[in-house]
Design an enzyme around this catalytic site. Sequence first.
Site, PDB file in Angstrom:
ATOM      1  N   ARG A  45      -2.716  35.540  34.205  1.00  9.90           N
ATOM      2  CA  ARG A  45      -1.267  35.661  33.977  1.00  9.90           C
ATOM      3  C   ARG A  45      -1.003  36.944  33.200  1.00  9.90           C
ATOM      4  O   ARG A  45      -1.616  37.171  32.156  1.00  9.90           O
ATOM      5  CB  ARG A  45      -0.789  34.425  33.208  1.00  9.90           C
ATOM      6  CG  ARG A  45       0.693  34.376  32.975  1.00  9.90           C
ATOM      7  CD  ARG A  45       1.147  32.973  32.581  1.00  9.90           C
ATOM      8  NE  ARG A  45       1.044  32.032  33.687  1.00  9.90           N
ATOM      9  CZ  ARG A  45       1.655  30.852  33.739  1.00  9.90           C
ATOM     10  NH1 ARG A  45       2.419  30.459  32.737  1.00  9.90           N
ATOM     11  NH2 ARG A  45       1.516  30.054  34.783  1.00  9.90           N
ATOM     12  N   LYS A  81      -8.539  29.947  32.407  1.00  7.65           N
ATOM     13  CA  LYS A  81      -7.300  30.712  32.611  1.00  7.65           C
ATOM     14  C   LYS A  81      -7.387  31.977  31.774  1.00  7.65           C
ATOM     15  O   LYS A  81      -7.953  31.957  30.669  1.00  7.65           O
ATOM     16  CB  LYS A  81      -6.082  29.895  32.135  1.00  7.65           C
ATOM     17  CG  LYS A  81      -4.778  30.342  32.758  1.00  7.65           C
ATOM     18  CD  LYS A  81      -4.612  29.728  34.137  1.00  7.65           C
ATOM     19  CE  LYS A  81      -3.329  30.126  34.810  1.00  7.65           C
ATOM     20  NZ  LYS A  81      -3.165  29.405  36.086  1.00  7.65           N
ATOM     21  N   GLY A 185      10.438  30.433  48.676  1.00 10.47           N
ATOM     22  CA  GLY A 185       9.618  31.641  48.561  1.00 10.47           C
ATOM     23  C   GLY A 185       8.408  31.481  49.454  1.00 10.47           C
ATOM     24  O   GLY A 185       8.502  30.938  50.567  1.00 10.47           O
ATOM     25  N   ASP A 206      18.110  27.606  47.093  1.00  5.94           N
ATOM     26  CA  ASP A 206      17.440  28.720  46.406  1.00  5.94           C
ATOM     27  C   ASP A 206      18.494  29.452  45.577  1.00  5.94           C
ATOM     28  O   ASP A 206      19.657  29.544  46.001  1.00  5.94           O
ATOM     29  CB  ASP A 206      16.801  29.684  47.432  1.00  5.94           C
ATOM     30  CG  ASP A 206      15.717  30.560  46.798  1.00  5.94           C
ATOM     31  OD1 ASP A 206      14.533  30.374  47.149  1.00  5.94           O
ATOM     32  OD2 ASP A 206      16.053  31.409  45.944  1.00  5.94           O
ATOM     33  N   ARG A 211      18.847  34.037  50.943  1.00  2.00           N
ATOM     34  CA  ARG A 211      17.525  33.606  51.417  1.00  2.00           C
ATOM     35  C   ARG A 211      17.586  32.147  51.883  1.00  2.00           C
ATOM     36  O   ARG A 211      17.013  31.785  52.919  1.00  2.00           O
ATOM     37  CB  ARG A 211      16.509  33.758  50.279  1.00  2.00           C
ATOM     38  CG  ARG A 211      15.099  33.369  50.695  1.00  2.00           C
ATOM     39  CD  ARG A 211      14.119  33.494  49.565  1.00  2.00           C
ATOM     40  NE  ARG A 211      13.910  34.864  49.147  1.00  2.00           N
ATOM     41  CZ  ARG A 211      13.086  35.232  48.178  1.00  2.00           C
ATOM     42  NH1 ARG A 211      12.414  34.330  47.511  1.00  2.00           N
ATOM     43  NH2 ARG A 211      12.945  36.495  47.856  1.00  2.00           N
TER      44      ARG A 211
END
Length: 348
Positions: A45, A81, A185, A206, A211
Amino acid sequence: MSTFEELLDSWDGEQAVIHRDRESGGWIFICMHSTQLGPAAGGTRLKVYETPAEGLRDAMRLSAGMTAKLAVADLGLGGGKAVLAMPKIPQGQERTALLHRYGDTVASLGGGFITSSDIGTGELDMDVIAERTDHVFGRSKARGGAGDPGPFTAVGVFHGLKASVAHVHGSDDLSGRTVLVQGVGSVGTALAELLARDGAVVLVADVDAERAETVAAAVGGSAVGAEHAIATECDVYAPCALGATLSTESVPQLRCRIVAGSANNQLAQPDAAELLRAAGILYAPDYVINAGGAIAINFLELNDRSLSDVDVALAKIGDTLGEIYARAESEGITTAAAADALAASRLS
Ligand code: NAD
């Protein structure tokens, strides 16, 4: 505010690597929560945090989630992570240099940690990291990777959603069932297509209204205003946008029988799972139903398996959810608790 020392003291993970990245003024945190089932795997991340400790806290929390997710997915991987907590998001040459330094840190762990993309990073970043270490997956197809995991995740969600419908209605037939996909998405768009092809009535919502209209038109469905998604009547609510949409405030507004979508960390509070159970709404635990991308990339890039092996493994997500639902019913617990119990049994 907690210090690094307090955070590390209260964490139940195995190893945290903390690297002060002086060149960028940021911090690299790699948390290996568990290597019991195999190397610790998890995304990278890249984010701006208010304090470095917030970045470390995120890496610790998310790495524990990966241990449970990968244990249930049965991939022979532990949980980890990484967080690159930066004062600003670097671009161009600065970004490449940061990813190279990060790649060197991953390489120094000798395969104990394997990474892929997460919020703020993508397949092109994985390509750059791969210039310094082999312990990275989620690379672009041009560099021998599996590419965007979203469509694979969507296939896993599709199987999980059908298993959920079968559990509630006795048949997994989607014809005439209404599914609301929140967020179209990478995952949501592919999911909407699969659902429409299988005969479902598809509603899409959305924040990007254009979109939503485009995807709705492409799949023969209808668009719903993003602000109405939670309270829209449907058979299945499929959250595929942001996490934390299931809260003590939102659950009473739901007008569906099933929640089954890809978003991470859907439960804003643990109590929301109990509220869903009390309301007779079947909840497909997020980390079980959204594991398809991780499974596919792991199969294709780390284990040289074929696309047909991936198909079989993604279909198994439906079987795993079936087991979780049966356990939740027989033990009188939430489906979230039953998923955690399955993860714990794999780790014991
Ligand atoms: P994406 O960024 O491609 O798409 C997210 C979509 O949600 C966008 O179209 C965005 O406009 C929309 N959106 C954002 N906020 C919204 C809101 N409040 N209401 C309605 N729409 C909203 O993300 P993605 O890769 O499709 O992932 C979707 C979710 O699934 C995320 O929570 C992600 O963490 C999770 N997930 C994704 C994968 C994967 O393989 N991509 C794997 C596991 C989990």
